[in-house]
Each structure stands twice: as structure tokens, then as C-alpha cells.
Design a protein around this motif. Structure first.
Motif, PDB file in Angstrom:
ATOM      1  N   SER A   1      36.489  39.975  27.528  1.00  0.00           N
ATOM      2  CA  SER A   1      36.333  41.425  27.246  1.00  0.00           C
ATOM      3  C   SER A   1      37.358  42.263  26.075  1.00  0.00           C
ATOM      4  O   SER A   1      36.883  42.833  25.062  1.00  0.00           O
ATOM      5  CB  SER A   1      37.737  42.143  28.029  1.00  0.00           C
ATOM      6  N   LYS A   2      37.662  40.807  25.312  1.00  0.00           N
ATOM      7  CA  LYS A   2      38.481  40.909  23.776  1.00  0.00           C
ATOM      8  C   LYS A   2      37.558  41.075  22.998  1.00  0.00           C
ATOM      9  O   LYS A   2      37.276  41.786  22.357  1.00  0.00           O
ATOM     10  CB  LYS A   2      38.909  39.744  23.493  1.00  0.00           C
ATOM     11  N   VAL A   3      36.147  39.797  23.297  1.00  0.00           N
ATOM     12  CA  VAL A   3      35.513  40.343  22.277  1.00  0.00           C
ATOM     13  C   VAL A   3      34.387  41.973  22.483  1.00  0.00           C
ATOM     14  O   VAL A   3      34.199  42.716  21.441  1.00  0.00           O
ATOM     15  CB  VAL A   3      34.205  39.121  22.008  1.00  0.00           C
ATOM     16  N   LEU A   4      34.429  41.635  23.806  1.00  0.00           N
ATOM     17  CA  LEU A   4      32.959  43.879  23.960  1.00  0.00           C
ATOM     18  C   LEU A   4      34.035  45.062  23.213  1.00  0.00           C
ATOM     19  O   LEU A   4      33.430  45.885  22.647  1.00  0.00           O
ATOM     20  CB  LEU A   4      32.986  43.672  25.361  1.00  0.00           C
ATOM     21  N   ALA A   5      35.183  44.665  24.325  1.00  0.00           N
ATOM     22  CA  ALA A   5      35.876  45.309  24.275  1.00  0.00           C
ATOM     23  C   ALA A   5      37.550  45.650  24.541  1.00  0.00           C
ATOM     24  O   ALA A   5      37.598  45.170  25.895  1.00  0.00           O
ATOM     25  CB  ALA A   5      35.895  47.128  24.532  1.00  0.00           C
ATOM     26  N   GLY A   6      38.612  45.307  23.807  1.00  0.00           N
ATOM     27  CA  GLY A   6      39.975  44.854  23.935  1.00  0.00           C
ATOM     28  C   GLY A   6      40.596  45.375  25.045  1.00  0.00           C
ATOM     29  O   GLY A   6      40.594  45.134  25.678  1.00  0.00           O
ATOM     30  N   GLY A   7      40.147  46.927  25.585  1.00  0.00           N
ATOM     31  CA  GLY A   7      41.137  47.732  25.845  1.00  0.00           C
ATOM     32  C   GLY A   7      40.079  47.484  27.361  1.00  0.00           C
ATOM     33  O   GLY A   7      40.573  48.035  28.216  1.00  0.00           O
ATOM     34  N   LEU A   8      39.467  47.042  28.062  1.00  0.00           N
ATOM     35  CA  LEU A   8      38.439  46.763  28.996  1.00  0.00           C
ATOM     36  C   LEU A   8      39.042  46.132  29.646  1.00  0.00           C
ATOM     37  O   LEU A   8      38.815  46.253  31.313  1.00  0.00           O
ATOM     38  CB  LEU A   8      37.195  46.948  28.338  1.00  0.00           C
ATOM     39  N   ARG A   9      40.217  45.070  29.169  1.00  0.00           N
ATOM     40  CA  ARG A   9      41.099  43.684  30.136  1.00  0.00           C
ATOM     41  C   ARG A   9      39.709  43.560  31.692  1.00  0.00           C
ATOM     42  O   ARG A   9      40.595  43.767  32.984  1.00  0.00           O
ATOM     43  CB  ARG A   9      42.184  45.126  30.522  1.00  0.00           C
ATOM     44  N   VAL A  10      38.738  42.767  31.127  1.00  0.00           N
ATOM     45  CA  VAL A  10      38.276  42.786  32.838  1.00  0.00           C
ATOM     46  C   VAL A  10      36.948  41.430  32.481  1.00  0.00           C
ATOM     47  O   VAL A  10      36.676  41.178  31.029  1.00  0.00           O
ATOM     48  CB  VAL A  10      36.796  43.514  33.136  1.00  0.00           C
ATOM     49  N   LEU A  34      41.667  44.626  39.996  1.00  0.00           N
ATOM     50  CA  LEU A  34      41.511  45.138  39.280  1.00  0.00           C
ATOM     51  C   LEU A  34      41.035  46.843  39.247  1.00  0.00           C
ATOM     52  O   LEU A  34      40.845  46.926  39.930  1.00  0.00           O
ATOM     53  CB  LEU A  34      39.909  44.587  39.217  1.00  0.00           C
ATOM     54  N   PRO A  35      41.030  47.061  37.654  1.00  0.00           N
ATOM     55  CA  PRO A  35      40.239  48.994  37.180  1.00  0.00           C
ATOM     56  C   PRO A  35      39.185  48.350  38.029  1.00  0.00           C
ATOM     57  O   PRO A  35      38.231  48.477  37.549  1.00  0.00           O
ATOM     58  CB  PRO A  35      40.778  49.425  36.853  1.00  0.00           C
ATOM     59  N   PRO A  36      38.862  49.509  39.047  1.00  0.00           N
ATOM     60  CA  PRO A  36      37.304  50.009  39.756  1.00  0.00           C
ATOM     61  C   PRO A  36      36.109  50.288  37.909  1.00  0.00           C
ATOM     62  O   PRO A  36      35.658  50.325  37.917  1.00  0.00           O
ATOM     63  CB  PRO A  36      37.678  50.949  40.446  1.00  0.00           C
ATOM     64  N   VAL A  41      32.113  50.413  34.210  1.00  0.00           N
ATOM     65  CA  VAL A  41      31.576  50.412  33.192  1.00  0.00           C
ATOM     66  C   VAL A  41      31.188  48.264  31.660  1.00  0.00           C
ATOM     67  O   VAL A  41      30.262  48.432  31.844  1.00  0.00           O
ATOM     68  CB  VAL A  41      32.837  50.855  31.219  1.00  0.00           C
ATOM     69  N   ALA A  42      32.155  47.551  32.640  1.00  0.00           N
ATOM     70  CA  ALA A  42      31.696  46.157  31.927  1.00  0.00           C
ATOM     71  C   ALA A  42      30.281  46.002  32.942  1.00  0.00           C
ATOM     72  O   ALA A  42      29.222  45.503  32.393  1.00  0.00           O
ATOM     73  CB  ALA A  42      33.183  45.179  32.691  1.00  0.00           C
ATOM     74  N   ALA A  43      29.709  45.878  34.072  1.00  0.00           N
ATOM     75  CA  ALA A  43      28.638  46.272  34.440  1.00  0.00           C
ATOM     76  C   ALA A  43      27.545  46.764  34.363  1.00  0.00           C
ATOM     77  O   ALA A  43      26.379  45.711  34.183  1.00  0.00           O
ATOM     78  CB  ALA A  43      29.083  46.115  36.304  1.00  0.00           C
ATOM     79  N   LEU A  44      27.637  47.609  34.110  1.00  0.00           N
ATOM     80  CA  LEU A  44      27.028  48.168  33.551  1.00  0.00           C
ATOM     81  C   LEU A  44      26.402  47.854  32.404  1.00  0.00           C
ATOM     82  O   LEU A  44      25.192  47.321  31.702  1.00  0.00           O
ATOM     83  CB  LEU A  44      27.649  49.749  33.404  1.00  0.00           C
ATOM     84  N   ASP A  48      22.692  45.950  31.005  1.00  0.00           N
ATOM     85  CA  ASP A  48      21.761  47.069  30.328  1.00  0.00           C
ATOM     86  C   ASP A  48      21.192  46.283  28.965  1.00  0.00           C
ATOM     87  O   ASP A  48      20.768  47.012  28.296  1.00  0.00           O
ATOM     88  CB  ASP A  48      21.946  49.331  30.652  1.00  0.00           C
ATOM     89  N   GLY A  49      22.049  45.728  29.352  1.00  0.00           N
ATOM     90  CA  GLY A  49      22.180  45.337  27.801  1.00  0.00           C
ATOM     91  C   GLY A  49      23.203  45.603  26.606  1.00  0.00           C
ATOM     92  O   GLY A  49      23.025  45.253  25.503  1.00  0.00           O
ATOM     93  N   THR A  50      24.071  46.478  27.036  1.00  0.00           N
ATOM     94  CA  THR A  50      24.984  46.875  25.679  1.00  0.00           C
ATOM     95  C   THR A  50      26.012  45.468  25.440  1.00  0.00           C
ATOM     96  O   THR A  50      26.026  45.525  24.112  1.00  0.00           O
ATOM     97  CB  THR A  50      26.280  48.199  26.204  1.00  0.00           C
ATOM     98  N   ALA A  51      26.354  44.770  26.101  1.00  0.00           N
ATOM     99  CA  ALA A  51      27.341  43.953  26.254  1.00  0.00           C
ATOM    100  C   ALA A  51      26.427  42.575  24.730  1.00  0.00           C
ATOM    101  O   ALA A  51      26.738  42.601  23.705  1.00  0.00           O
ATOM    102  CB  ALA A  51      27.878  43.501  27.060  1.00  0.00           C
ATOM    103  N   ASP A  52      25.452  42.809  25.277  1.00  0.00           N
ATOM    104  CA  ASP A  52      24.774  41.638  24.433  1.00  0.00           C
ATOM    105  C   ASP A  52      25.083  42.279  22.654  1.00  0.00           C
ATOM    106  O   ASP A  52      24.401  41.914  22.140  1.00  0.00           O
ATOM    107  CB  ASP A  52      23.518  41.541  24.702  1.00  0.00           C
ATOM    108  N   ALA A  53      24.027  43.396  22.929  1.00  0.00           N
ATOM    109  CA  ALA A  53      24.024  44.250  21.372  1.00  0.00           C
ATOM    110  C   ALA A  53      25.513  44.204  21.013  1.00  0.00           C
ATOM    111  O   ALA A  53      25.206  44.329  19.597  1.00  0.00           O
ATOM    112  CB  ALA A  53      23.604  45.420  21.551  1.00  0.00           C
ATOM    113  N   VAL A  54      26.135  44.705  21.250  1.00  0.00           N
ATOM    114  CA  VAL A  54      27.831  44.873  20.860  1.00  0.00           C
ATOM    115  C   VAL A  54      28.120  43.110  20.555  1.00  0.00           C
ATOM    116  O   VAL A  54      28.398  43.092  19.401  1.00  0.00           O
ATOM    117  CB  VAL A  54      28.662  45.312  21.676  1.00  0.00           C
ATOM    118  N   LEU A  55      27.296  42.200  21.023  1.00  0.00           N
ATOM    119  CA  LEU A  55      28.726  40.728  20.383  1.00  0.00           C
ATOM    120  C   LEU A  55      27.770  40.347  19.873  1.00  0.00           C
ATOM    121  O   LEU A  55      27.701  39.330  18.295  1.00  0.00           O
ATOM    122  CB  LEU A  55      28.011  39.651  22.116  1.00  0.00           C
ATOM    123  N   GLU A  56      26.325  40.247  19.939  1.00  0.00           N
ATOM    124  CA  GLU A  56      25.388  40.228  18.637  1.00  0.00           C
ATOM    125  C   GLU A  56      26.385  41.066  16.943  1.00  0.00           C
ATOM    126  O   GLU A  56      26.041  39.540  16.406  1.00  0.00           O
ATOM    127  CB  GLU A  56      23.655  40.040  18.821  1.00  0.00           C
TER     128      GLU A  56
END
Length: 163
Positions: A1-10, A34-36, A41-44, A48-56
Motif C-alpha cells: 500500500s505504501k507505493v500505491l497510497a500510503g494512507g491506504l494501510r492495506v 481491517l478498515p472495510p 478501495v484497494a480491491a477496486l 480495474d487496473g488503477t493500481a497497476d497504472a499508478v505503480l507504473e
């Protein structure tokens, strides 16, 4: 989660079947729930590919900042990974880490002496950790790296001798 969004904590873990029970107990022992919303958000984003796009995008930006560092600082003094958001800068004599960090700080650039990361009284070679992620804009990274390069080139200021 740190790479994707530090505050996500998942985090999601893919574990071999024989380790799932052990992992479940370890997770249960270290947190209550765990915060639902974060999980959703992380699962979505993964789905939907958002995580891969942000990471790249972040990997590409880190690589660009590493290349910038290599173009401004002596390559033989840099120790890093090509897509890392920090680097270790080895200092040439007569520089020591604390005076170098203080001189950089006086010029508005914050670096961390290597001994801040040492454990157990291990001898640490003179060097500093340089964050390439803190400045929001690449031009700010450039300006900071130029200051560090200038400090390396001029050396430490002479100290008054007390006799």
C-alpha cells in the motif's frame, strides 16, 4: 500500500496453501480489524487496473529521478536501485556525514547521515541517504542535487583551529 497510497494501510498476500493458516494467525495477532472502506478501495483499484497504472507511473518517475541523480552526481559515489526513490551518496574525504548534512541543510537540502541507519555500533562509511521522492517536482529534485554536487566539489569549509 505504501507505493500505491500510503494512507491506504492495506496489503494483500498471496501465500502457499500450507502457510495460509499460519499467516492468518500472525495477521490476527497483529491487528484487530481491517478498515472495510480501505479494503474495498484497494480491491477496486487492483481489479480495474488503477493500481497497476499508478505503480507504473511511480516507477517511471523514480527511474527518471535516478537518471537525473546520475547525471548530476559522480556515478561512482551513488549506490541505489534504478527505480528506487532514494540513493546512498558515498562522501569523498575529507567530508564526514554530519558536516555534509549540516552544510546541505544550510542550503535548504535535507539528507540523512548513514549512521542514523546503523545498528549495534557498526562502523559506517561516510555517506548520506538522499530522498528523491520528497520534492513534488522534478525541478526541485534537480535543484537539490545540484547543491549536493556543488558541496561535493568544493569540500568542507575550513574549521578554525583552537590551540
Amino acid at each position: 500500500s505504501k507505493v500505491l497510497a500510503g494512507g491506504l494501510r492495506v496489503a494483500f498476500v498471496a501465500a502457499p496453501a500450507q502457510r495460509v493458516e499460519q499467516l492468518t494467525f500472525a495477521v490476527a495477532a497483529s491487528l484487530w480489524a481491517l478498515p472495510p472502506l480501505s479494503m474495498e478501495v484497494a480491491a477496486l483499484w487492483i481489479g480495474d487496473g488503477t493500481a497497476d497504472a499508478v505503480l507504473e507511473r511511480k516507477r517511471a518517475e523514480a527511474a527518471a529521478r535516478q537518471e537525473l541523480a546520475r547525471s548530476l552526481l559522480p556515478a561512482d559515489m551513488i549506490h541505489s536501485m534504478p527505480r528506487s526513490y532514494f540513493l546512498w551518496l558515498a562522501l569523498p574525504p575529507p567530508w564526514q556525514a554530519e558536516p555534509f548534512a549540516a552544510a546541505a541543510r544550510e542550503r535548504g537540502v535535507v539528507v540523512t547521515p548513514a549512521d542514523a541507519f546503523a545498528v549495534g555500533g557498526v562502523a559506517v562509511p561516510p555517506g548520506v541517504r538522499v530522498s528523491l521522492s520528497a520534492p513534488g517536482e522534478r525541478e526541485d529534485v534537480r535543484a537539490g542535487l545540484e547543491i549536493l554536487a556543488e558541496l561535493l566539489n568544493r569540500g568542507p569549509s575550513p574549521q578554525a583551529a583552537i590551540v
